[in-house]
Design a protein around this motif. Structure first.
Motif, PDB file in Angstrom:
ATOM      1  N   TRP A 135       0.833  -1.207   0.000  1.00 58.44           N
ATOM      2  CA  TRP A 135       0.000   0.000   0.000  1.00 58.44           C
ATOM      3  C   TRP A 135       0.869   1.260   0.000  1.00 58.44           C
ATOM      4  CZ3 TRP A 135      -4.084   2.007  -1.577  1.00 58.44           C
ATOM      5  CH2 TRP A 135      -4.744   3.072  -0.949  1.00 58.44           C
ATOM      6  N   ILE A 136       1.939   1.248   0.777  1.00 56.78           N
ATOM      7  CA  ILE A 136       2.862   2.385   0.811  1.00 56.78           C
ATOM      8  C   ILE A 136       3.508   2.576  -0.560  1.00 56.78           C
ATOM      9  CG2 ILE A 136       5.051   3.228   1.763  1.00 56.78           C
ATOM     10  CD1 ILE A 136       2.788   3.534   3.697  1.00 56.78           C
ATOM     11  N   VAL A 137       3.897   1.493  -1.199  1.00 61.26           N
ATOM     12  CA  VAL A 137       4.527   1.567  -2.524  1.00 61.26           C
ATOM     13  C   VAL A 137       3.542   2.137  -3.545  1.00 61.26           C
ATOM     14  CG1 VAL A 137       5.485   0.211  -4.432  1.00 61.26           C
ATOM     15  CG2 VAL A 137       6.188  -0.268  -2.077  1.00 61.26           C
ATOM     16  N   VAL A 138       2.299   1.680  -3.493  1.00 59.11           N
ATOM     17  CA  VAL A 138       1.277   2.176  -4.426  1.00 59.11           C
ATOM     18  C   VAL A 138       1.086   3.681  -4.270  1.00 59.11           C
ATOM     19  CG1 VAL A 138      -1.183   2.102  -4.995  1.00 59.11           C
ATOM     20  CG2 VAL A 138       0.071  -0.022  -4.617  1.00 59.11           C
ATOM     21  N   LEU A 139       0.986   4.144  -3.023  1.00 58.10           N
ATOM     22  CA  LEU A 139       0.808   5.579  -2.789  1.00 58.10           C
ATOM     23  C   LEU A 139       2.060   6.373  -3.170  1.00 58.10           C
ATOM     24  CD1 LEU A 139      -1.014   5.564   0.686  1.00 58.10           C
ATOM     25  CD2 LEU A 139      -2.022   5.971  -1.561  1.00 58.10           C
ATOM     26  N   ALA A 140       3.229   5.833  -2.859  1.00 59.18           N
ATOM     27  CA  ALA A 140       4.480   6.562  -3.126  1.00 59.18           C
ATOM     28  C   ALA A 140       4.751   6.732  -4.606  1.00 59.18           C
ATOM     29  CB  ALA A 140       5.654   5.843  -2.456  1.00 59.18           C
ATOM     30  N   THR A 141       4.233   5.838  -5.427  1.00 58.44           N
ATOM     31  CA  THR A 141       4.508   5.899  -6.868  1.00 58.44           C
ATOM     32  C   THR A 141       3.443   6.664  -7.650  1.00 58.44           C
ATOM     33  OG1 THR A 141       3.474   3.710  -7.119  1.00 58.44           O
ATOM     34  CG2 THR A 141       5.873   3.774  -6.875  1.00 58.44           C
ATOM     35  N   THR A 142       2.419   7.186  -6.983  1.00 60.31           N
ATOM     36  CA  THR A 142       1.363   7.908  -7.711  1.00 60.31           C
ATOM     37  C   THR A 142       1.881   9.101  -8.515  1.00 60.31           C
ATOM     38  OG1 THR A 142       0.845   9.083  -5.646  1.00 60.31           O
ATOM     39  CG2 THR A 142      -0.557   7.215  -6.243  1.00 60.31           C
ATOM     40  N   PRO A 143       2.920   9.833  -8.069  1.00 59.85           N
ATOM     41  CA  PRO A 143       3.399  10.944  -8.904  1.00 59.85           C
ATOM     42  C   PRO A 143       3.924  10.498 -10.268  1.00 59.85           C
ATOM     43  CG  PRO A 143       4.215  11.190  -6.665  1.00 59.85           C
ATOM     44  CD  PRO A 143       3.604   9.822  -6.757  1.00 59.85           C
ATOM     45  N   PHE A 144       4.265   9.228 -10.423  1.00 59.93           N
ATOM     46  CA  PHE A 144       4.838   8.748 -11.674  1.00 59.93           C
ATOM     47  C   PHE A 144       3.787   8.298 -12.681  1.00 59.93           C
ATOM     48  CE2 PHE A 144       8.052   7.718  -8.353  1.00 59.93           C
ATOM     49  CZ  PHE A 144       9.019   8.614  -8.754  1.00 59.93           C
ATOM     50  N   TYR A 145       2.533   8.070 -12.232  1.00 57.37           N
ATOM     51  CA  TYR A 145       1.534   7.575 -13.182  1.00 57.37           C
ATOM     52  C   TYR A 145       0.173   8.271 -13.050  1.00 57.37           C
ATOM     53  CZ  TYR A 145      -0.070   4.795  -9.167  1.00 57.37           C
ATOM     54  OH  TYR A 145      -0.502   4.399  -7.924  1.00 57.37           O
ATOM     55  N   ASP A 196      -2.300  12.036 -12.178  1.00 49.20           N
ATOM     56  CA  ASP A 196      -2.290  13.496 -12.264  1.00 49.20           C
ATOM     57  C   ASP A 196      -2.275  14.103 -10.861  1.00 49.20           C
ATOM     58  OD1 ASP A 196      -4.864  13.202 -11.268  1.00 49.20           O
ATOM     59  OD2 ASP A 196      -5.820  13.481 -13.218  1.00 49.20           O
ATOM     60  N   ASN A 197      -2.263  15.448 -10.818  1.00 51.13           N
ATOM     61  CA  ASN A 197      -2.112  16.153  -9.543  1.00 51.13           C
ATOM     62  C   ASN A 197      -3.283  15.926  -8.589  1.00 51.13           C
ATOM     63  OD1 ASN A 197       0.376  17.262 -10.145  1.00 51.13           O
ATOM     64  ND2 ASN A 197      -0.492  19.090 -11.094  1.00 51.13           N
ATOM     65  N   SER A 198      -4.482  15.722  -9.126  1.00 44.51           N
ATOM     66  CA  SER A 198      -5.635  15.499  -8.249  1.00 44.51           C
ATOM     67  C   SER A 198      -5.508  14.170  -7.498  1.00 44.51           C
ATOM     68  CB  SER A 198      -6.930  15.525  -9.063  1.00 44.51           C
ATOM     69  OG  SER A 198      -6.948  14.467 -10.012  1.00 44.51           O
ATOM     70  N   ILE A 199      -4.997  13.148  -8.173  1.00 39.71           N
ATOM     71  CA  ILE A 199      -4.795  11.857  -7.518  1.00 39.71           C
ATOM     72  C   ILE A 199      -3.681  11.959  -6.486  1.00 39.71           C
ATOM     73  CG2 ILE A 199      -4.213   9.434  -7.870  1.00 39.71           C
ATOM     74  CD1 ILE A 199      -6.933  10.216  -8.953  1.00 39.71           C
ATOM     75  N   VAL A 200      -2.625  12.702  -6.833  1.00 41.62           N
ATOM     76  CA  VAL A 200      -1.527  12.894  -5.887  1.00 41.62           C
ATOM     77  C   VAL A 200      -2.024  13.622  -4.646  1.00 41.62           C
ATOM     78  CG1 VAL A 200       0.709  14.010  -5.511  1.00 41.62           C
ATOM     79  CG2 VAL A 200       0.248  12.838  -7.669  1.00 41.62           C
ATOM     80  N   ARG A 201      -2.879  14.611  -4.850  1.00 42.84           N
ATOM     81  CA  ARG A 201      -3.441  15.337  -3.703  1.00 42.84           C
ATOM     82  C   ARG A 201      -4.269  14.398  -2.821  1.00 42.84           C
ATOM     83  NH1 ARG A 201      -7.701  17.772  -1.521  1.00 42.84           N
ATOM     84  NH2 ARG A 201      -7.412  19.800  -0.513  1.00 42.84           N
ATOM     85  N   THR A 202      -5.069  13.542  -3.445  1.00 42.33           N
ATOM     86  CA  THR A 202      -5.848  12.571  -2.677  1.00 42.33           C
ATOM     87  C   THR A 202      -4.930  11.635  -1.902  1.00 42.33           C
ATOM     88  OG1 THR A 202      -7.643  12.644  -4.317  1.00 42.33           O
ATOM     89  CG2 THR A 202      -7.579  10.740  -2.840  1.00 42.33           C
ATOM     90  N   THR A 217       6.753  18.517  -8.585  1.00 40.85           N
ATOM     91  CA  THR A 217       7.818  18.216  -7.620  1.00 40.85           C
ATOM     92  C   THR A 217       7.351  18.482  -6.191  1.00 40.85           C
ATOM     93  OG1 THR A 217       9.459  18.847  -9.286  1.00 40.85           O
ATOM     94  CG2 THR A 217      10.210  18.683  -7.005  1.00 40.85           C
ATOM     95  N   VAL A 218       6.625  19.583  -6.000  1.00 43.05           N
ATOM     96  CA  VAL A 218       6.096  19.908  -4.677  1.00 43.05           C
ATOM     97  C   VAL A 218       5.134  18.822  -4.212  1.00 43.05           C
ATOM     98  CG1 VAL A 218       4.660  21.518  -3.377  1.00 43.05           C
ATOM     99  CG2 VAL A 218       6.406  22.391  -4.938  1.00 43.05           C
ATOM    100  N   GLY A 219       4.229  18.391  -5.103  1.00 45.17           N
ATOM    101  CA  GLY A 219       3.275  17.352  -4.742  1.00 45.17           C
ATOM    102  C   GLY A 219       3.961  16.059  -4.349  1.00 45.17           C
TER     103      GLY A 219
END
Length: 318
Positions: free
Chosen positions: A12-22, A24-30, A148-150
């Motif tokens: 679960w941590i890996v899935v969340l940590a890799t969200t910036p790579f696949y 958009d910003n709205s998903i990263v914010r979530t 990068t900030v996200g």
């Protein structure tokens, strides 16, 4: 905690940590909000889950952390050190408050902890010379690209989430955890057999506070602006216990499971029932907690699968 549970949490941590790579910003914010809520739920679990005290002070700790970090940054303190200052400040505040507030029990403690949130909000709103009052406070922003900030703040929040999980696992297998569970079962009996209930309760209260302060300071740095209404939300201090209860209060993985389930439900309801989102979400939460008093982790999924298989076998043609 089983190895399977640990492996699923790591995944679960890996899935969340890799969200910036696949994503958009709205998903990263979530993902950032999900990690932050997980930190708050893990923190609440020490006092509300292990100890059994119905604390509603989370919003106070979060708001004080956000303001302590923001004020430090506006006075030229580097961002990382400002987070440390906020953490220490909230821990000290919780230690002093716990010595007083934890003399109460049950509904009296719950009401007192809610009052702490409102008192903190009023003090911050009135102390305009330091906190900006009702106008809020601007926090220096990182002059980086938005992506990068996200990604940076996501990884910071996930780091706090891992620390909160590790602390939970440690306490669960430590003498402190055993003492807290004794208090939850029968505080008077625990005191009679030699458990230092005051020390244990105050320790649990500090554990439930200091990472909330860190998360609040990180949140302030990420958002760039805070005000008393947003930082000391009564709704926040209600949502966090619900998340822990939904997954399984007093368990190691319950806060993470409950937070993920709650955030998914909240996003679904917001997207499909905009005008009725709060009412529908409230009904869903009440129904789930009523029918699942032990949380999602207390369900016997193996028994459920066996029952389904039995029904399929009984309905199959001979």
């Amino acid at each position: 905690m089983s190895r399977l549970g640990l492996a699923l949490f790591a995944l679960w941590i890996v899935v969340l940590a890799t969200t910036p790579f696949y994503a958009d910003n709205s998903i990263v914010r979530t993902a950032i909000m999900l990690a932050m809520y997980s930190v708050l739920a893990f923190s609440w679990n020490f006092i509300g889950g292990f100890t059994g005290y119905p604390s509603f002070s989370t919003a106070a700790f979060f708001g004080l952390g956000s303001y302590a970090g923001a004020i430090a940054q506006t006075h030229g303190v580097p961002m990382g050190f400002a987070w440390v200052i906020a953490t220490v400040f909230v821990a000290a505040f919780a230690a002093g408050l716990g010595m007083i507030l934890l003399r109460l029990r049950g509904h009296y403690f719950a009401i007192g902890s809610i009052g702490v949130v409102e008192v903190c909000r009023l003090v911050v709103s009135s102390w305009s010379g330091v906190t900006g009052g009702g106008n809020g406070l601007n926090v220096p922003l990182l002059m980086w690209a938005p992506d990068t900030v996200g990604a940076f703040f996501l990884w910071v929040m996930l780091g706090l989430m891992v620390i909160a999980f590790a602390l939970t696992a440690f306490v669960d297998n430590h003498r402190l955890g055993f003492g807290l569970k004794c208090i939850r079962q029968n505080e008077d009996a625990a005191d009679m057999v030699g458990v230092n209930t005051t020390f244990y309760k105050v320790s649990a209260y500090i554990l439930s506070a200091f990472l909330c302060g860190t998360a609040g300071a990180v949140y302030a740095s990420w958002i760039g602006y805070i005000d008393p209404t947003d930082s000391f939300q009564i709704l926040l201090t209600v949502k966090v216990p619900v998340m822990a209860l939904l997954g399984g209060a007093g368990t190691v993985l319950g806060p993470a499971v409950g937070t993920a389930a709650f955030v998914v439900m909240e996003e679904f309801v917001w997207a499909n029932f905009l005008n009725w989102n709060r009412a529908i979400l409230g009904i869903i939460i009440v129904v789930l907690i009523f029918f699942l008093p032990g949380g999602l982790l207390k369900i016997s999924y193996r028994r459920m699968i066996n029952r389904l298989k039995g029904r399929e076998s009984a309905g199959a043609p001979v």
